[in-house]
Design a protein around this motif. Structure first.
Motif, PDB file in Angstrom:
ATOM      1  N   VAL A  48       0.839  -1.204   0.000  1.00  0.00           N
ATOM      2  CA  VAL A  48       0.000   0.000   0.000  1.00  0.00           C
ATOM      3  C   VAL A  48       0.873   1.253   0.000  1.00  0.00           C
ATOM      4  O   VAL A  48       0.610   2.218  -0.711  1.00  0.00           O
ATOM      5  N   ARG A  52       1.032   4.107  -2.735  1.00  0.00           N
ATOM      6  CA  ARG A  52       0.794   5.485  -2.296  1.00  0.00           C
ATOM      7  C   ARG A  52       1.906   6.408  -2.782  1.00  0.00           C
ATOM      8  O   ARG A  52       1.646   7.495  -3.283  1.00  0.00           O
ATOM      9  N   VAL A  77      -3.397   0.307   8.343  1.00  0.00           N
ATOM     10  CA  VAL A  77      -2.836   0.833   7.105  1.00  0.00           C
ATOM     11  C   VAL A  77      -2.832   2.353   7.121  1.00  0.00           C
ATOM     12  O   VAL A  77      -1.876   3.001   6.692  1.00  0.00           O
TER      13      VAL A  77
END
Length: 804
Positions: A48, A52, A77
């Motif tokens: 993630v 990102r 997260v």
């Protein structure tokens, strides 16, 4: 960034078959749950965060934990984004990569521990069923004449805690379990959260029941375990000296053998065990007498280690015992029933945790407060931690934080004692030798104790407040600090980067000035190893505590040099994996500090990385070559930048060392045409320096490498002759037991094999195996290599059963 991401994902994918294989072999084992769960959480965080970063679309403000600043990176997260944007993308990627590698290592360590435990239990059951007798009848004198040793013997036992209260049921139950008549040693595990009193309970048992045993050995967990275990052999008269590395390894084997074969009753206490794997080389699985093992650990999933095995989960004190402990720390009885009620309320506030109660007792006594006044102080702080705590675990953390903040207040404790305990928190909590401090009394950068009297006063203040302990064995006094207190101090420091940096700088000054410098020529120096052994656990702890809590400390380039020196010692001592980790950190420090690619310090680290990675086998050969090319380019540019009058012999040796290393790498690829000219250049240069008798280590490298080249060219007689000469010279330079000597003898054994002398090769390799077992231990990478080699040679000689 993208390249690193692809490499990391590829490495994880390559690991998946290993996970499946181990899970199939060890189905439904709870010990594998935690590393896999943590790995999964960090893997998701990693993916993630990379997405990102690549999309460059911020998700809002970072969210911070209630503990005052450490982002949640495993459980949320969203919070991981906070950690990500609080640091640079490169730093965050490296930290996540480090965490993932740790989880991979934890999974591997857990599976190895389970396999070894199963194998040990199976071996014991087989020996029992076949009624195999002990290989010794006299029990004590099979290794040496230990009849001069006067029993009982006891080593390393901490002083008895005269404020100890409670745990009567646990002590009686432990005694009952450890009196089991089985031949295998009985084992008790004291398990619980930090500060609940595991170590103190083990200390109390040891002192109360010490007369039940002929020998009692207290063993702190890694990284000091090997050194302390080796001292058992010296205590028993099985060895003359544990100060040399080769002798220390032999002593470990002798001590282990004595424990399994003696008729004396013994007790081993392994304190603060983080994983069973670290105990494998030291844990006896059989015993002639009714002997005992005690472990203390925070882990709740410790596998059975012996046939007689019992866990004792320790809980916090109930009000009665908590009140007793508080008044023992105060050194008096309660004044009245109201004060007894106040003491019970203190217990309720801190959840009956013994460590917190002892700290409160020390604080109240030294501050001349009443218990009621202390409670009022806590209640004023309670709104802060009650509001921020979520769940039992968070309440526990915040309670301890509040208690320690009060106990460690500079206004109450004093500025110098607070500074001193901050520095102690960066070091090894299980043992900080006072010699580290006394060596710096005249150092102007050393701020908190300039004389022996000042140091004594600092220790006295902290001991009276039950914040540290001081032990006084024959080897010299040392200090200890409870890990829970240590972590709270480190967490508090992480909230102010300037304060944390100043404390790190004080700790680093102590280590940099005291640790010996290694030879710039990378020549083995075993005479310096005893001092390195003193500093290794301190340096490794400073390294760890600079990385956690987040954000990490920006380490100076000088710290990279300390790690580089440490890696040299580890290389020569046969600790290749540990040395590799130290050098990786050194490279990261230089990258963060923007050290130029052509800086000579980088050349040193690259050269050592090339050496240590060459031991990893085929998979790392390409990276090994890259490190050695980098080292050559850096040192060659440095060399070319000097005039003829500026160039010293050491400059030439350092340059030709990496040229020799490059030749080794070409040999790994069977590129003899590239390797031979390099070695002939080295040989010509060696001849210009001195004779083989004066610089044997340099010539030994030439003969070992050219032996492989000549064998590849179909000249076996010349190859064996060169290998024999290289072996003779390296033994003259480093001694017969040194790990480097065994590497050269390994080359000789391989040359003998390829020359057709298989029996001779087996004889050489069996001698190497015996030496490596004694010097490095059974589980070292090089020892396992020797096991495998001997098995292959035995199979070639049609001795299949021996090979098996």
């Amino acid at each position: 960034m993208l390249d690193e991401t692809i490499i990391r994902l590829s490495e994880l994918n390559n690991s998946l078959p290993r996970f499946c294989e181990e899970i199939d072999l060890i189905a439904n084992h709870s010990g594998l749950q935690w590393p896999l769960q943590d790995l999964y959480a960090d893997y998701i965080d990693f993916c993630v965060a990379v997405t990102r970063y690549l999309n460059k679309k911020p998700f809002g403000k970072p969210r911070v934990c209630s503990n005052g600043g450490k982002p949640y990176s495993y459980n949320s997260v969203v919070n991981f984004f906070g950690a990500f944007w609080l640091s640079t993308p490169a730093q965050n990627l490296r930290l996540t990569k480090t965490r993932i590698e740790k989880h991979l290592q934890s999974f591997q360590a857990e599976t190895e521990s389970i396999h070894q435990g199963n194998a040990g239990q199976a071996g014991y059951e087989l020996a029992r069923d076949l009624k195999i007798p002990s290989s010794s009848e006299d029990g004590d004198n099979y290794l040496t004449d230990s009849s001069k040793i006067r029993f009982p013997v006891r080593t390393g036992i901490p002083s008895q805690n005269h404020t100890f209260v409670g745990r009567e049921d646990e002590l009686r139950s432990m005694y009952k379990v450890l009196r089991d008549p089985s031949r295998a040693p009985a084992c008790c595990v004291l398990q619980g959260i930090g500060g609940v009193g595991k170590t103190e309970t083990a200390v109390e048992f040891t002192h109360v029941y010490r007369n039940e045993y002929d020998a009692v050995f207290w063993l702190p967990a890694a990284p000091e375990l090997e050194n302390v275990f080796a001292q058992i052999a010296t205590t028993l008269g099985l060895s003359d000296d544990t100060r040399q590395d080769d002798q220390r390894k032999k002593n470990v084997a002798k001590a282990h053998q004595w424990l399994e074969q003696t008729n004396r009753r013994w007790l081993l206490i392994f304190d603060n065990v983080e994983g069973v794997r670290e105990l494998s080389p030291f844990l006896p699985t059989v015993a002639n007498a009714k002997s005992s093992i005690i472990l203390t650990t925070q882990r709740s999933d410790c596998n059975p280690l012996t046939e007689v095995f019992q866990r004792f989960p320790l809980q916090s004190f109930k009000e009665a015992d908590a009140s007793k402990l508080l008044f023992k720390c105060l050194g008096r009885e309660p004044a009245d029933k109201d004060e007894e009620e106040d003491a019970r309320e203190v217990s309720e506030v801190v959840g009956g945790l013994p460590l917190a109660i002892a700290a409160i007792g020390g604080y109240i006594q030294q501050s001349d407060l009443t218990i009621q006044e202390f409670l009022e102080n806590v209640k004023r702080s309670s709104n802060v931690w009650e509001a921020s705590a979520v769940g039992p675990a968070e309440r526990y953390d915040k309670t301890l934080e509040t208690v320690f903040n009060i106990a460690l207040s500079p206004q109450e404790l004093g500025e110098l004692p607070r500074m001193f305990i901050n520095v102690l928190a960066f070091l090894n909590p299980d043992g900080i030798p006072e010699d580290i401090f006394t060596a710096h009394f005249k150092n102007p950068r050393y701020r908190f104790a300039r004389t022996k009297d000042e140091l004594t006063e600092l220790v006295r203040v902290l001991r009276r407040r039950h914040l540290i302990k001081r032990e006084t064995p024959k080897a010299g006094p040392y200090l200890t600090i409870h890990r829970t207190l240590q972590w709270n101090i480190l967490l508090h420091l992480s909230k102010n980067s300037d304060d944390r940096w100043n404390v790190f700088n004080q700790a680093f000054t102590l280590l940099r000035k005291g640790m010996p410098m290694t030879s710039p020529l990378d020549i083995p120096e075993p005479e310096k190893w005893p001092k390195f052994e003193l500093y290794v656990p301190q340096v490794l702890n400073v390294r760890t505590h600079c990385l956690w809590p987040d954000p990490p400390v920006d380490l100076p380039v000088d710290f990279a040099q300390v790690l580089s020196d440490l890696a040299t010692y580890m290389w020569h001592a046969g600790l290749a994996s540990e040395g590799h980790k130290a050098l990786d950190t050194a490279i990261h420090v230089m990258d963060d500090e923007n050290v130029k690619k052509e800086d000579p310090r980088r050349g040193d680290v690259e050269a050592k990385l090339g050496i240590l990675m060459s031991f990893n086998g085929v998979s790392d050969r390409r990276e090994t070559l890259e490190h050695r090319k980098q080292a050559w380019e850096i040192r060659h540019k440095e060399f070319e930048g000097k005039s003829a009058n500026e160039i010293t012999r050491n400059d030439e040796i350092r340059l030709y060392n990496v040229k020799c290393d490059l030749a080794w790498t070409h040999l790994h690829e069977r590129n003899f045409a590239e390797a031979l000219p390099l070695m002939e250049e080295c040989y010509t240069k060696y001849q210009s320096w001195d004779t083989e008798e004066e610089i044997p280590f340099e010539y030994a490298k030439y003969y070992a490498l050219t032996s492989v080249i000549f064998m590849g060219q179909g000249k076996p007689d010349v190859a064996v002759k060169h290998a024999e000469r290289g072996s003779e010279l390296v033994e003259r330079a480093a001694g017969s037991q040194h790990p480097v000597t065994q590497q050269w003898r390994f080359v000789l054994g391989m040359m003998a094999f390829h020359a057709g002398a298989v029996s001779k090769s087996l004889e050489i390799n069996e001698n190497i195996l015996d030496t490596r077992r004694n010097v490095l231990g059974d589980f070292n990478h090089f020892t396992l290599e020797s096991y495998s080699t001997c098995a292959g040679l035995l199979l070639r000689l049609r001795r299949a059963e021996d090979a098996k």
